[in-house]
Design a protein around this motif. Structure first.
Motif, PDB file in Angstrom:
ATOM      1  N   GLY A  13      66.463  -6.663  64.989  1.00 51.05           N
ATOM      2  CA  GLY A  13      66.046  -6.413  66.366  1.00 51.05           C
ATOM      3  C   GLY A  13      67.143  -6.724  67.362  1.00 51.05           C
ATOM      4  N   LEU A  45      63.650 -12.758  70.411  1.00 49.76           N
ATOM      5  CA  LEU A  45      63.463 -12.313  69.032  1.00 49.76           C
ATOM      6  C   LEU A  45      63.782 -13.415  68.024  1.00 49.76           C
ATOM      7  CD1 LEU A  45      64.900  -8.702  69.139  1.00 49.76           C
ATOM      8  CD2 LEU A  45      62.547  -9.353  68.745  1.00 49.76           C
ATOM      9  N   LEU A 104      69.714  -3.999  67.150  1.00 55.10           N
ATOM     10  CA  LEU A 104      69.190  -2.785  67.773  1.00 55.10           C
ATOM     11  C   LEU A 104      69.291  -2.865  69.287  1.00 55.10           C
ATOM     12  CD1 LEU A 104      67.711  -0.083  67.270  1.00 55.10           C
ATOM     13  CD2 LEU A 104      65.586  -1.333  67.525  1.00 55.10           C
ATOM     14  N   LEU A 105      68.921  -4.006  69.851  1.00 52.89           N
ATOM     15  CA  LEU A 105      69.029  -4.176  71.301  1.00 52.89           C
ATOM     16  C   LEU A 105      70.477  -4.149  71.771  1.00 52.89           C
ATOM     17  CD1 LEU A 105      66.348  -6.894  72.069  1.00 52.89           C
ATOM     18  CD2 LEU A 105      66.340  -4.518  72.800  1.00 52.89           C
ATOM     19  N   GLY A 142      64.359  -9.528  60.060  1.00 56.98           N
ATOM     20  CA  GLY A 142      63.752  -8.697  61.100  1.00 56.98           C
ATOM     21  C   GLY A 142      64.250  -9.048  62.488  1.00 56.98           C
ATOM     22  N   SER A 143      64.395 -10.328  62.757  1.00 53.93           N
ATOM     23  CA  SER A 143      64.912 -10.755  64.056  1.00 53.93           C
ATOM     24  C   SER A 143      66.360 -10.323  64.243  1.00 53.93           C
ATOM     25  CB  SER A 143      64.799 -12.269  64.205  1.00 53.93           C
ATOM     26  OG  SER A 143      63.451 -12.652  64.204  1.00 53.93           O
TER      27      SER A 143
END
Length: 127
Positions: free
Chosen positions: A105, A20, A108-109, A101-102
């Motif tokens: 992400g 990401l 979130l992961l 955004g990265s």
């Protein structure tokens, strides 16, 4: 919980985070094209002379290109608001949206990985 699944989860999370974040590194770069380094062979005066010649040649090329652009621009009519002198809609194109955004992400992961590990650990103690 044994170390093997934890290690596997950590490696997979790191790989996913790297995947990401890798595209976001291009947004951070100042200039995507690599720059040529200055020549360093020879004496200082020779290097200075070569650099001065290179600077003169570069300046002459830039002036010729600017003159060609002015002549070409004089032939064309403006197309759209920006060509006609209107200000652009966005302020700066720093690529911060890609970085945000990265980062979202990756978080979130990481959260999903933590949830899965806790759920598996809780399931093993009751079974």
């Amino acid at each position: 919980m044994s170390r093997r699944p934890i290690l596997r989860l950590a490696v997979l999370t790191a790989l996913a985070g790297g995947a990401l974040l890798a595209p976001a590194t291009a947004a951070v770069a100042d200039d995507p094209t690599p720059a040529a380094s200055a020549p360093t062979t020879g004496t200082d005066s020779a290097v200075a002379e070569r650099k001065a010649e290179a600077d003169k040649a570069t300046k002459a090329k830039e002036e010729a290109a600017a003159a060609a652009r002015k002549a070409e621009d004089a032939k064309q009519l403006p197309r759209g608001g920006v060509d006609a002198g209107e200000a652009t809609a966005g302020g700066s194109d720093s690529g911060s949206a890609a970085l945000v955004g990265s980062a979202a992400g990756v978080l979130l992961l990481a959260g999903a990985g933590t949830f899965v590990v806790r759920r598996r650990a809780a399931g093993r103690t009751h079974a």
